[in-house]
Design a protein around this motif. Sequence first.
Motif, short mmCIF file in Angstrom:
data_model
loop_
_atom_site.label_atom_id
_atom_site.label_comp_id
_atom_site.label_asym_id
_atom_site.label_seq_id
_atom_site.Cartn_x
_atom_site.Cartn_y
_atom_site.Cartn_z
N PRO A 184 65.65 1.50 -46.29
CA PRO A 184 64.47 0.97 -46.75
C PRO A 184 63.25 1.26 -45.39
O PRO A 184 62.19 1.05 -45.67
N TRP A 185 63.89 1.30 -43.94
CA TRP A 185 63.20 1.60 -43.05
C TRP A 185 62.63 3.14 -42.78
O TRP A 185 61.55 3.44 -42.25
N LEU A 186 63.03 3.98 -43.77
CA LEU A 186 62.73 5.21 -43.68
C LEU A 186 61.03 5.44 -44.71
O LEU A 186 61.13 5.79 -45.66
N THR A 187 60.12 5.04 -43.87
CA THR A 187 58.78 4.87 -44.64
C THR A 187 58.31 6.30 -44.62
O THR A 187 58.74 7.20 -43.77
N ASP A 188 56.93 6.38 -45.39
CA ASP A 188 56.47 7.59 -45.28
C ASP A 188 56.15 8.11 -43.91
O ASP A 188 55.94 9.30 -43.47
N GLY A 189 55.40 6.92 -43.12
CA GLY A 189 55.18 7.22 -41.61
C GLY A 189 56.21 7.66 -40.79
O GLY A 189 56.03 8.54 -39.97
N VAL A 190 57.39 6.80 -41.14
CA VAL A 190 58.53 7.48 -40.41
C VAL A 190 58.93 9.06 -40.57
O VAL A 190 59.29 9.76 -39.85
N LYS A 191 58.98 9.12 -42.06
CA LYS A 191 59.26 10.61 -42.53
C LYS A 191 58.56 11.53 -41.75
O LYS A 191 58.86 12.63 -41.30
N GLN A 192 57.21 11.19 -41.74
CA GLN A 192 56.25 12.25 -40.84
C GLN A 192 56.69 12.46 -39.60
O GLN A 192 56.37 13.65 -39.00
N GLN A 193 57.15 11.26 -38.97
CA GLN A 193 57.63 11.49 -37.28
C GLN A 193 58.74 12.51 -37.38
O GLN A 193 58.68 13.56 -36.46
#
Length: 306
Positions: A184-193
């Motif tokens: 659940p920590w893998l948000t869209d923002g983290v994916k973009q990083q």
Amino acid sequence: MIDTWQQPLAHGITLSCRAAGERGRPVLLFLHGFPEAAFVWDDLLLHFSRPEHGGYRCVAPNLRGYERSSAPAEPSAYRAKHLVQDIAALIATEGGQVACLVAHDWGGAVAWNIASQLPQLAQRLAIINSPHPGTFLRELTHSTAQQQASEYMNFLIRPDAEQLLAQDDYRRLWAFFTSWGGAPWLTDGVKQQYRAVWDGPAGGPPGAGLVGGCNYYRASPLRPPRPGDPAAAAVTLPEEMLKVSLPTLVLWAMDDVALPPPLVDGLDAYVPRLTLERVEGATHWIVHERPQFVAERLAAFLARPV
């Protein structure tokens, strides 16, 4: 606030770095693994740089081959001796010794080597789900379960591994995170990083930013044997590469599919000043899943007398 810069090193390699905290304070040095990058430590950099949490100088380099760090083309440039040289040279730019090396996954492989070969560079060692070379070699050589768990390594040494990993917007890599616990920590923002790291320089082929990370596996014999390639079965490690005298904290997430619990069995034979905590209900990605827990355990470790 996170500072970023390019750090040239004396032997010609440059590491892109992230940091928080004032220069001149005791240093915590954070080393990431595959397929990650220095940004995964940002919360801990900020946490431990605050006066109420020690006021440390917290530094996280992108290892050789990652993000904007130097990325030599030859897989042989990613052998352990070169990775150790990079971090030793970086420590020299930060005062010559760190209060603690904190490391996960491949970063831990580098940190274990520094702790055994160059213990004067650190006062303490903190390892998060990164196997000690002695127990890893034992399990790769004798455990069918570990050989099966590590079979992905033989995929990552394929000459087309980067291209395959880049397919369908990095479908295989997202599964690497989500198949072990939902992430659940893998948000869209983290994916973009992550995408920004994996894509590599603008104009390059898909997955160009993964070449360096895959080269770590190509350069290392510590992987499962396969037909025509004895890999770990042909490796003998000298005793001086296995003993770690530093006070050492090992946090081991027990639901790590690739690095199962037997890897910490017998660890105290190599690390006499060991604090080992087995963490139930956490996976290989424990730094993302339970950042506050990791921060608390690390703080307690740092508060002890050396």
